[in-house]
Motif scaffolding. Structure first.
Motif, mmCIF file in Angstrom:
data_model
loop_
_atom_site.group_PDB
_atom_site.id
_atom_site.type_symbol
_atom_site.label_atom_id
_atom_site.label_comp_id
_atom_site.label_asym_id
_atom_site.label_seq_id
_atom_site.Cartn_x
_atom_site.Cartn_y
_atom_site.Cartn_z
ATOM 1 N N GLU A 215 0.901 -1.121 0.263
ATOM 2 C CA GLU A 215 -0.020 -0.356 0.026
ATOM 3 C C GLU A 215 0.708 0.914 0.123
ATOM 4 O O GLU A 215 0.792 2.316 -0.914
ATOM 5 C CB GLU A 215 -1.248 -0.347 1.192
ATOM 6 C CG GLU A 215 -2.108 1.201 1.336
ATOM 7 C CD GLU A 215 -2.494 1.273 2.081
ATOM 8 O OE1 GLU A 215 -3.232 2.226 2.781
ATOM 9 O OE2 GLU A 215 -2.905 0.543 3.595
ATOM 10 N N LYS A 282 -8.315 -1.211 1.471
ATOM 11 C CA LYS A 282 -7.700 0.589 1.219
ATOM 12 C C LYS A 282 -6.266 0.156 0.014
ATOM 13 O O LYS A 282 -5.922 0.817 -0.408
ATOM 14 C CB LYS A 282 -6.405 -0.142 2.639
ATOM 15 C CG LYS A 282 -7.377 0.443 4.109
ATOM 16 C CD LYS A 282 -6.756 0.016 5.088
ATOM 17 C CE LYS A 282 -5.002 1.383 5.801
ATOM 18 N NZ LYS A 282 -4.718 1.239 6.320
ATOM 19 N N SER A 285 -8.694 1.927 -2.556
ATOM 20 C CA SER A 285 -8.783 3.159 -2.449
ATOM 21 C C SER A 285 -7.371 3.786 -2.235
ATOM 22 O O SER A 285 -6.862 5.121 -2.806
ATOM 23 C CB SER A 285 -8.902 3.774 -1.042
ATOM 24 O OG SER A 285 -8.267 3.242 -0.141
ATOM 25 N N LEU A 476 -11.639 5.443 4.075
ATOM 26 C CA LEU A 476 -10.436 4.176 3.782
ATOM 27 C C LEU A 476 -11.167 3.181 2.709
ATOM 28 O O LEU A 476 -11.060 1.946 2.533
ATOM 29 C CB LEU A 476 -9.955 4.234 4.821
ATOM 30 C CG LEU A 476 -9.116 4.963 5.855
ATOM 31 C CD1 LEU A 476 -8.668 4.414 6.838
ATOM 32 C CD2 LEU A 476 -7.861 5.016 4.754
ATOM 33 N N THR A 477 -12.256 2.885 2.968
ATOM 34 C CA THR A 477 -13.560 2.335 2.133
ATOM 35 C C THR A 477 -13.768 2.619 1.163
ATOM 36 O O THR A 477 -15.292 2.278 0.607
ATOM 37 C CB THR A 477 -14.627 2.137 3.105
ATOM 38 O OG1 THR A 477 -15.301 3.023 3.145
ATOM 39 C CG2 THR A 477 -14.162 1.126 4.235
ATOM 40 N N GLN A 480 -13.269 8.031 -1.405
ATOM 41 C CA GLN A 480 -12.382 8.766 -1.041
ATOM 42 C C GLN A 480 -13.013 10.228 -1.320
ATOM 43 O O GLN A 480 -13.900 10.552 -2.228
ATOM 44 C CB GLN A 480 -11.415 8.928 -2.245
ATOM 45 C CG GLN A 480 -10.831 7.027 -3.089
ATOM 46 C CD GLN A 480 -9.815 6.669 -3.285
ATOM 47 O OE1 GLN A 480 -9.313 7.487 -3.831
ATOM 48 N NE2 GLN A 480 -9.574 5.818 -4.442
#
Length: 492
Positions: A215, A282, A285, A476-477, A480
């Motif tokens: 990430e 995440k 996103s 975070l899901t 945005q």
């Protein structure tokens, strides 16, 4: 010939006689002065034989040992005076600790990275001037050196790790660096992944990267995107597929196809809304969706995958539509330096890249809807040139005919060796640029010694971002905030 030689000799003798005569005592005095200076100049000589004798006699053979260390099922007969070079042992043997009076000590080693060989190297380093380490053993030696608090050996491990980061070592090095507090090594591993991951995204490397590290890499503004943001989406999809199918075996060519088939056959609704997919929200996103939905084929591909829900995509479409209207009606002529912060640029700019394999002239564009800015990039004579095209060259999309349009960009040029280590690097400043119709500007000059192939990474922003919106936990899901959606569109 004899006469000429003789005459020359006499001339030389005459010339010598014309100068001041040096007496014997003066010559002797100068020689004595030079000799005296040499005798009083300190000379440094390394007593290799003495060091080797100490290591073999005291460490290897344990002669005159006054302390025995029991660890990992082995006994080491050692010497307190040498062990006290280690802060670990120095504390143990001082004060009122019971170990200070013992002749045998058991050391519990819970760290599974430390094996007998690594502990042998760490303890032996206290008896010798130099330690030779193989990179394949460096993590276990670092663990042992950290336990015994051997700062010199820790630094040697850090240097070796930094110099030998590669596809095979980067993940293990990053994990060890974060575990043992080597922040600079961890930073170097992250930078290696930012520049190499999309080029070296072999299944074995993708499997090894932890979700948190992955990430970080895909969120980074410094990620070298081999083509456009859609390729980052494809890489994330492959990564998630590999996490979900540990028994999968194949090569890089079949990985993309199998990942596509897996998600398109997923029959439990939207993947990220499912219990199986929620832990990966995440990662998706972190994508710059605004730079993905700029081309019909990319939009269809994302929708066919059934990974991201429509309610997550609709705000992105709406934001891009609003940008398009603002540009069309002349309300937005592009970002200005005073209206865009560095943080906004890093979050919102389009990331795209290309590899230049040899010295030649290249001209290309990253296709897709780019809010009326048809930006041509030229590489020639080691110059990078940006051109705002409004019709001189073939146009593949609608273009703005406003007299002047502004953009902001940053360009990075990097050359690597076979292991992904940087041989050459040059990065431009974050630069605002106003371009008239068909105007071209040299934006970077590459040094002549820079080797090929070269990676050219470009971050560019063509529209003014909205005011920042404070992020919440819900963002975070994939819900945005608006600032993360204002990306330039790009296509391959």
């Amino acid at each position: 010939m004899g006469t000429i030689f003789s005459g020359y000799s006499r001339s030389a003798d005459n010339t010598e006689r014309k100068g001041r005569k040096r007496t014997l005592s003066e010559d002797d005095s100068d020689d004595e002065s030079e000799t005296d200076q040499v005798l009083h100049t300190p000379q440094r000589k390394k007593m290799k034989c003495t060091s080797k004798y100490i290591y073999n006699a005291l460490f290897v053979n344990g002669e005159n040992s006054d302390i025995t260390i029991h660890a990992l099922g082995k006994d080491w007969p050692l010497h307190k005076i040498y062990l006290c070079q280690s802060s670990y042992f120095a504390s143990m043997f001082s004060g009122s600790w019971k170990e200070s009076k013992l002749s045998e000590i058991d050391i519990d080693i819970p760290d599974t990275n430390i094996d007998e060989e690594a502990l042998q190297v760490a303890l032996g380093s206290l008896y010798r001037d130099d330690v030779l380490l193989e990179p394949v053993k460096v993590v276990s030696v670092l663990a042992a050196a950290s336990l015994l608090q051997l700062e010199g050996l820790i630094q040697q491990c850090a240097d070796i790790m930094t110099e030998t980061i590669s596809p095979k070592t980067v993940c293990s090095y990053y994990s060890a660096a974060t575990s043992y507090g080597l922040q600079q090594v961890a930073k170097s591993c992250l930078e290696w992944l930012e520049l190499n991951l999309m080029v070296a995204q072999k299944p074995a490397l993708l499997r090894e990267i932890s979700p948190d590290l992955f990430e970080q890499v895909i969120r980074s503004p410094n990620l070298f995107v081999l083509q456009v943001e859609m390729d980052v989406y494809s890489m994330v999809k492959k990564y998630v597929f590999l996490r979900l199918t540990p028994s999968w075996h194949g090569d890089s060519k079949t990985l993309g196809r199998d990942a596509d088939n897996y998600f398109r056959r997923y029959d439990a609704g939207c993947f990220l809304k499912s219990e199986l997919g929620a832990p990966f929200s995440k990662l998706f996103s972190a994508l710059r969706l605004g730079s993905i939905i700029n081309e019909p084929s990319s939009c269809r591909h994302v929708e066919d995958d059934k990974i991201i829900t429509q309610d997550c995509l609709l705000p992105v479409y709406r934001q891009q539509w609003q940008h398009m209207l603002a540009v069309e009606h002349g309300q937005d002529l592009g970002p200005k330096e005073e209206t865009v912060s560095l943080e906004q640029f890093d979050q919102l700019s389009m990331r795209c890249g290309r590899i230049i394999k040899k010295e030649a002239e290249y001209c290309w564009r990253w296709t897709g809807f780019n809010f009326g800015v048809d930006l041509l990039v030229t590489f020639t004579n080691r110059l990078i040139i940006l051109r705002r095209n409004t019709g001189t060259h073939p146009v593949t999309a609608s273009v703005s005919l406003q007299n002047s349009r502004s953009i902001m960009f940053r360009i990075r040029i990097v050359s690597f060796d076979s292991q992904g280590q940087i041989l050459y690097q040059k990065v431009s400043d974050l630069t605002p640029l106003s371009l008239h119709k068909d105007e071209e500007v040299v934006v970077l000059n590459i040094d002549r010694h820079a080797p090929f192939p070269m990676q050219i990474g470009v971050n560019v922003l063509c529209v003014t971002p909205p005011q920042p919106v404070v992020e919440t936990a819900e963002s975070l899901t994939l819900q945005q905030p608006a600032p993360r959606q204002q990306q330039l569109s790009g296509g391959e």
